[in-house]
Design an enzyme around this catalytic site. Structure first.
Site, PDB file in Angstrom:
ATOM      1  N   GLU A   1      -2.414 -43.088 -17.223  1.00 29.34           N
ATOM      2  CA  GLU A   1      -3.524 -42.212 -16.870  1.00 29.34           C
ATOM      3  C   GLU A   1      -4.793 -42.464 -17.695  1.00 29.34           C
ATOM      4  O   GLU A   1      -5.634 -41.576 -17.830  1.00 29.34           O
ATOM      5  CB  GLU A   1      -3.098 -40.747 -17.007  1.00 29.34           C
ATOM      6  CG  GLU A   1      -2.043 -40.344 -15.996  1.00 29.34           C
ATOM      7  CD  GLU A   1      -1.947 -38.838 -15.878  1.00 29.34           C
ATOM      8  OE1 GLU A   1      -2.361 -38.295 -14.844  1.00 29.34           O
ATOM      9  OE2 GLU A   1      -1.460 -38.198 -16.837  1.00 29.34           O
TER      10      GLU A   1
ATOM     11  N   HIS B   1      -0.163 -30.156 -12.373  1.00 29.28           N
ATOM     12  CA  HIS B   1      -0.111 -31.280 -13.301  1.00 29.28           C
ATOM     13  C   HIS B   1      -0.502 -30.859 -14.727  1.00 29.28           C
ATOM     14  O   HIS B   1       0.330 -30.900 -15.624  1.00 29.28           O
ATOM     15  CB  HIS B   1      -1.032 -32.382 -12.762  1.00 29.28           C
ATOM     16  CG  HIS B   1      -1.163 -33.588 -13.636  1.00 29.28           C
ATOM     17  ND1 HIS B   1      -1.896 -34.688 -13.265  1.00 29.28           N
ATOM     18  CD2 HIS B   1      -0.686 -33.875 -14.863  1.00 29.28           C
ATOM     19  CE1 HIS B   1      -1.846 -35.604 -14.217  1.00 29.28           C
ATOM     20  NE2 HIS B   1      -1.118 -35.131 -15.196  1.00 29.28           N
TER      21      HIS B   1
ATOM     22  N   HIS C   1      -0.555 -31.408 -20.504  1.00 32.31           N
ATOM     23  CA  HIS C   1       0.197 -30.602 -19.530  1.00 32.31           C
ATOM     24  C   HIS C   1       0.552 -29.273 -20.192  1.00 32.31           C
ATOM     25  O   HIS C   1       1.632 -28.744 -19.964  1.00 32.31           O
ATOM     26  CB  HIS C   1       1.458 -31.337 -19.092  1.00 32.31           C
ATOM     27  CG  HIS C   1       1.227 -32.765 -18.691  1.00 32.31           C
ATOM     28  ND1 HIS C   1       2.171 -33.747 -18.851  1.00 32.31           N
ATOM     29  CD2 HIS C   1       0.152 -33.372 -18.124  1.00 32.31           C
ATOM     30  CE1 HIS C   1       1.687 -34.911 -18.405  1.00 32.31           C
ATOM     31  NE2 HIS C   1       0.462 -34.715 -17.970  1.00 32.31           N
TER      32      HIS C   1
ATOM     33  N   HIS D   1      -6.298 -34.959 -22.495  1.00 30.82           N
ATOM     34  CA  HIS D   1      -5.534 -34.657 -21.279  1.00 30.82           C
ATOM     35  C   HIS D   1      -4.161 -34.150 -21.688  1.00 30.82           C
ATOM     36  O   HIS D   1      -3.487 -34.786 -22.512  1.00 30.82           O
ATOM     37  CB  HIS D   1      -5.389 -35.890 -20.397  1.00 30.82           C
ATOM     38  CG  HIS D   1      -4.395 -35.686 -19.293  1.00 30.82           C
ATOM     39  ND1 HIS D   1      -4.581 -34.737 -18.324  1.00 30.82           N
ATOM     40  CD2 HIS D   1      -3.186 -36.260 -19.035  1.00 30.82           C
ATOM     41  CE1 HIS D   1      -3.537 -34.746 -17.502  1.00 30.82           C
ATOM     42  NE2 HIS D   1      -2.680 -35.670 -17.918  1.00 30.82           N
TER      43      HIS D   1
HETATM   44 MN    MN Z   1      -0.798 -36.205 -17.028  1.00 29.44          MN
END
Ligand code: MN
Length: 245
Positions: free
Chosen positions: A85, A176, A106, A104
């Protein structure tokens, strides 16, 4: 730390250490687990950024950092395994010249706000005023259909996410996670932690009754306070993460 990594990347060693520390802080604060990542725009090359190789953030050291271009390619012939990613970071740096750091994750309390459109993640606490009117929600189905693995795994998906982020400090990704940005590494880490905190507070408040959110002027009034005191949480979180290692 290897000084050769610093000279190879043309980045001061203390900056590489800060980025490694950011990885460990986010893990210790429960924002990332085996997955998730934090990056820093290269201080001398705005068209490059620094991100760990493919590994759990809690284990990252300065020698694990790789330089990337904005197409998501590793520079200097580095052939180590990279994050799928990385295009999240690349395309946000391309779209947002004001952004110098991207996280980033979760983080678990934020994800529910990505799947219930009526439950907007608006700020309920002064520490979270940067959220303003709530992050937009990126729906990958809008451009890429209903059979993706939900990951941002190419340039087109990264650019789509960056468009949804717009000029906000955060974007939720349906089913996500979330991505937050800031002009400094420490502020990006702060925002990632307090986006999760706001989700926890709001999840606690919502069942109690009608929620009073910060006004937009209240949000704006909090912003300088966060930036001016950013070393305080950073130093605490760094010490805690170091002692836990
Ligand atoms: Mn991710």
């Amino acid at each position: 730390m290897s000084s050769s990594t610093a000279s190879r990347l043309g980045v001061p060693a203390d900056l590489l250490q800060d980025l490694a520390d950011a990885n460990r802080i986010l893990a210790h604060q429960g924002i990332v687990d085996a997955f998730g990542h934090v990056s820093l725009r290269h201080p001398e090359r705005p068209d490059r950024f620094l991100l760990a190789r493919n590994m759990a953030p809690a284990l990252v050291t300065p020698d694990d950092l790789i330089e990337f271009d904005l197409d998501g390619n590793a520079c200097h012939g580095d052939e180590r395994k990279v994050y799928l990613e990385r295009f999240i970071h690349a395309e946000i740096y391309r779209a947002r010249p004001d952004v110098n750091s991207v996280v980033h994750s979760h983080s678990p309390t934020v994800v529910p706000f990505s799947v219930v459109p009526s439950a907007r993640l608006r700020p309920v606490c002064h520490m979270c005023g940067f959220l303003r009117d709530g992050p937009p929600i990126f729906e990958i189905r809008e451009e890429f259909g209903d059979a993706t693995n939900l990951l941002i795994s190419n340039r087109e998906q990264g650019a789509s996410l960056a468009r949804k982020l717009g000029d906000h400090p955060a974007v939720l990704m349906r089913g996500h996670g979330s991505t937050v940005v800031a002009d400094t590494l420490k502020l990006a880490v702060y925002r990632a932690v307090y986006t999760e905190v706001n989700a926890q507070l709001l999840s606690t408040a919502l069942p109690l009754g009608e929620v009073v959110y910060l006004t937009d002027d209240e949000c704006l009034a909090t912003l300088d306070v966060h930036a001016g005191q950013i070393d305080r949480p950073w130093n605490l979180w760094k010490k805690a993460a170091t002692e836990a290692a």
